[in-house]
Design a protein around this motif. Structure first.
Motif, PDB file in Angstrom:
ATOM      1  N   ARG A 150     -76.071 -11.015 -53.168  1.00  0.00           N
ATOM      2  CA  ARG A 150     -77.091 -10.644 -53.994  1.00  0.00           C
ATOM      3  C   ARG A 150     -78.397 -11.332 -52.998  1.00  0.00           C
ATOM      4  O   ARG A 150     -79.170 -10.930 -52.234  1.00  0.00           O
ATOM      5  CB  ARG A 150     -77.850 -11.443 -54.729  1.00  0.00           C
ATOM      6  N   THR A 200     -68.765  -1.430 -62.252  1.00  0.00           N
ATOM      7  CA  THR A 200     -70.326  -2.192 -62.880  1.00  0.00           C
ATOM      8  C   THR A 200     -70.451  -3.517 -62.661  1.00  0.00           C
ATOM      9  O   THR A 200     -71.658  -4.226 -63.250  1.00  0.00           O
ATOM     10  CB  THR A 200     -70.386  -1.372 -64.080  1.00  0.00           C
ATOM     11  N   ARG A 201     -69.587  -4.734 -62.342  1.00  0.00           N
ATOM     12  CA  ARG A 201     -69.517  -5.869 -62.557  1.00  0.00           C
ATOM     13  C   ARG A 201     -70.890  -6.158 -60.746  1.00  0.00           C
ATOM     14  O   ARG A 201     -70.941  -5.709 -59.656  1.00  0.00           O
ATOM     15  CB  ARG A 201     -68.628  -6.287 -61.997  1.00  0.00           C
ATOM     16  N   GLN A 202     -72.068  -7.016 -61.596  1.00  0.00           N
ATOM     17  CA  GLN A 202     -73.157  -7.180 -61.057  1.00  0.00           C
ATOM     18  C   GLN A 202     -72.204  -8.184 -59.615  1.00  0.00           C
ATOM     19  O   GLN A 202     -71.328  -9.182 -59.592  1.00  0.00           O
ATOM     20  CB  GLN A 202     -73.925  -7.942 -61.408  1.00  0.00           C
ATOM     21  N   PRO A 203     -72.979  -8.409 -58.451  1.00  0.00           N
ATOM     22  CA  PRO A 203     -72.699  -9.286 -57.207  1.00  0.00           C
ATOM     23  C   PRO A 203     -73.050 -10.580 -57.403  1.00  0.00           C
ATOM     24  O   PRO A 203     -74.018 -11.030 -58.536  1.00  0.00           O
ATOM     25  CB  PRO A 203     -73.208  -8.382 -55.691  1.00  0.00           C
TER      26      PRO A 203
END
Length: 197
Positions: free
Chosen positions: A14, A6-9
């Motif tokens: 991005r 679930t961690r954002q890049p």
């Protein structure tokens, strides 16, 4: 603590995804790369045209220049001399630095206008406007402190002892007075226009 799934890049990842993600038709990266290539090609074409228009072949391609000032240049010491050094049209009439060169090219469009509108299309018409054209060139050379002359001629490299007595008598005081080359050397590559006195 967030799980790995679930961690954002990161910001870099991005940006990379955005750069290569498609727009309606192409990815942004493709657009930037294609734009960069097109920009280099346009800039190269512009620079090629600037340099091509500096050649004597280009300058003398219209009969006004070839039949009038071109013939004078070929007979001058700037064209034919014992040392084999030849100054071209651009050496005397086009600044070396890029921005002043572009400005001079824009100003030169006045001669093209005169060519295409018939203002200077005959030897008689050319002679009628010659003083006005010469005054314009002399004013530009005075404003630049004859930089076009100084690109080849350096007062610091001149050997006054080797010059003729007459040249030495004129050059040394002229330099000491801060005169610019064109003040004394009008007519060095082209005949002086007729005077209206």
């Amino acid at each position: 603590m967030a799980s790995e799934t679930t961690r954002q890049p990161g910001v870099t990842r991005r940006m990379w995804r955005w750069l290569w993600s498609p727009t309606a038709r192409f990815g942004w990266g493709v657009i930037f790369v294609a734009g960069g290539i097109a920009g280099v090609m346009l800039w190269g074409g512009f620079n090629w045209a600037m340099e091509a228009s500096n050649s004597p072949k280009f300058c003398l391609s219209c009969h006004e220049m070839a039949d009038n000032v071109g013939e004078e240049w070929v007979r001058s010491t700037h064209y034919n001399n014992p040392s084999g050094v030849r100054a071209t049209c651009a050496d005397c009439h086009v600044p070396k630095d890029w921005f002043p060169k572009v400005v001079r090219k824009i100003k030169a469009s006045r001669e093209l206008y005169g060519h295409f509108t018939g203002v200077i299309d005959t030897p008689e018409k050319f002679r009628a406007h010659r003083a006005e054209m010469a005054e314009r060139v002399w004013a530009e050379m005075t404003a630049s402190d004859s930089q076009e002359c100084r690109n080849c001629h350096s007062e610091h490299a001149m050997n006054f002892e080797e010059q003729s007595a007459r040249s030495r008598e004129k050059m040394v005081p002229g330099i000491e007075e801060g005169k610019t080359c064109i003040e004394c050397h009008k007519g060095i590559a082209h005949r002086l226009p007729p005077r209206d006195d």
